[in-house]
Design a protein around this motif. Structure first.
Motif, short mmCIF file in Angstrom:
data_model
loop_
_atom_site.label_atom_id
_atom_site.label_comp_id
_atom_site.label_asym_id
_atom_site.label_seq_id
_atom_site.Cartn_x
_atom_site.Cartn_y
_atom_site.Cartn_z
N VAL A 253 0.86 -1.19 0.00
CA VAL A 253 0.00 0.00 0.00
C VAL A 253 0.90 1.23 0.00
O VAL A 253 1.88 1.29 0.74
N ILE A 254 0.56 2.22 -0.82
CA ILE A 254 1.33 3.46 -0.90
C ILE A 254 0.48 4.61 -0.38
O ILE A 254 -0.67 4.78 -0.82
N ILE A 255 1.03 5.39 0.55
CA ILE A 255 0.34 6.57 1.08
C ILE A 255 1.20 7.79 0.81
O ILE A 255 2.28 7.94 1.39
N ASP A 256 0.74 8.66 -0.08
CA ASP A 256 1.52 9.86 -0.43
C ASP A 256 0.58 10.87 -1.08
O ASP A 256 -0.27 10.50 -1.89
N ASP A 257 0.73 12.13 -0.70
CA ASP A 257 -0.19 13.15 -1.22
C ASP A 257 0.32 13.83 -2.49
O ASP A 257 -0.27 14.80 -2.95
N HIS A 258 1.41 13.32 -3.07
CA HIS A 258 1.92 13.85 -4.34
C HIS A 258 1.61 12.85 -5.46
O HIS A 258 2.30 11.82 -5.59
N PRO A 259 0.60 13.12 -6.27
CA PRO A 259 0.15 12.15 -7.29
C PRO A 259 1.24 11.70 -8.25
O PRO A 259 1.35 10.50 -8.55
N LEU A 260 2.05 12.62 -8.74
CA LEU A 260 3.08 12.25 -9.71
C LEU A 260 4.13 11.32 -9.10
O LEU A 260 4.54 10.33 -9.72
N PHE A 261 4.56 11.65 -7.88
CA PHE A 261 5.55 10.80 -7.21
C PHE A 261 4.95 9.42 -6.94
O PHE A 261 5.59 8.40 -7.17
N LYS A 262 3.71 9.40 -6.48
CA LYS A 262 3.05 8.13 -6.15
C LYS A 262 2.91 7.26 -7.39
O LYS A 262 3.16 6.05 -7.34
N GLU A 263 2.54 7.87 -8.52
CA GLU A 263 2.40 7.10 -9.75
C GLU A 263 3.75 6.55 -10.22
O GLU A 263 3.84 5.45 -10.74
N GLY A 264 4.81 7.34 -10.01
CA GLY A 264 6.14 6.87 -10.38
C GLY A 264 6.56 5.67 -9.56
O GLY A 264 7.12 4.70 -10.10
N VAL A 265 6.27 5.70 -8.26
CA VAL A 265 6.60 4.58 -7.38
C VAL A 265 5.80 3.35 -7.78
O VAL A 265 6.33 2.24 -7.87
#
Length: 235
Positions: free
Chosen positions: A12-24
């Motif tokens: 599960v990924i929790i991050d409020d930066h959409p671009l960074f989260k999509e990259g991960v």
């Protein structure tokens, strides 16, 4: 959860930066047996997501608008003691790391990480180990050295003599000693291989042997024990 048959790692990924989260997510999706089962934007969502999806590893940003990663990790570990958290951060200050690890997190990655470090961290933490970004490990060692010097000054003031330790050639080969020293210097497997002119696979084999011979679970424990016992030079 991880099973002996599939070895699937649910994430599960929790991050409020959409671009960074999509990259991960894109990096993790390329790894066999990695399965990103859910993602969220704030630490306040993590307990519900864990309850719904039963992940093995949580990748969680440290700075979020409502509930930050530190607070969320503390609450999560209380509710689900077996879940493993890797904190994602832009801060390489050792005080951040120490505080995060005290909450129960198993890993600390800087957002400047490369894909290899991200994948390695997830695998190590999912298998029960701990992973700290090499740059942060270097800062922790510097802080340890500073505290050690203060301790030495105090010992000198009361006439205490420090015990001199030998290099661990009685348990490690000379090459393993070299790898251990470079681990202490904060180098990852690829950098160690380049320094010693050996393959990354050979480095991984040496690291596995070091952990087994020193009876520790992960690289961080090996480095800390080596510093304590005088097996390496802190520089």
């Amino acid at each position: 959860m991880i099973t002996q048959e599939t070895q699937e790692i649910r994430i599960v990924i929790i991050d409020d930066h959409p671009l960074f989260k999509e990259g991960v997510k894109r990096i993790l999706s390329m790894e066999e047996n990695f399965n990103v089962v859910a993602d969220g934007e704030d630490g306040s969502e993590v307990i519900d997501l864990v309850r719904q999806h039963q992940p093995d590893v949580i990748l969680m940003d440290i700075n979020m608008p409502k509930t930050n990663g530190v607070e969320a990790t503390k609450d999560l570990i209380k509710a689900f003691p077996k879940v493993k958290v890797i904190i994602l951060s832009i801060h390489d200050d050792e005080s951040y790391v120490s505080h995060v690890l005290r909450t129960g997190a198993s890993g600390y990655l800087l957002k400047e990480m490369d894909a290899e470090s991200l994948v390695e961290a997830v695998k190590v933490v999912a298998s029960g180990g701990a992973y700290i970004h090499p740059k942060v490990t270097s800062n922790l060692i510097k802080e340890y050295r500073r505290l050690a010097r203060q301790d030495e000054q105090y010992q000198d003031s009361i006439g205490f003599r420090e015990v001199e330790y030998r290099k661990p050639l009685h348990i490690l080969t000379r090459r393993e000693c070299e790898v251990l020293q470079l681990m202490t210097d904060g180098q990852n497997n690829r950098a160690i291989g380049e320094s010693l002119y050996i393959s990354e696979k050979t480095v991984k084999n040496h690291v596995s042997n070091i952990l087994q011979k020193m009876n520790v679970n992960d690289r961080t424990q090996a480095v800390v024990e080596s510093i304590k016992k005088g097996y390496v030079i802190v520089r």
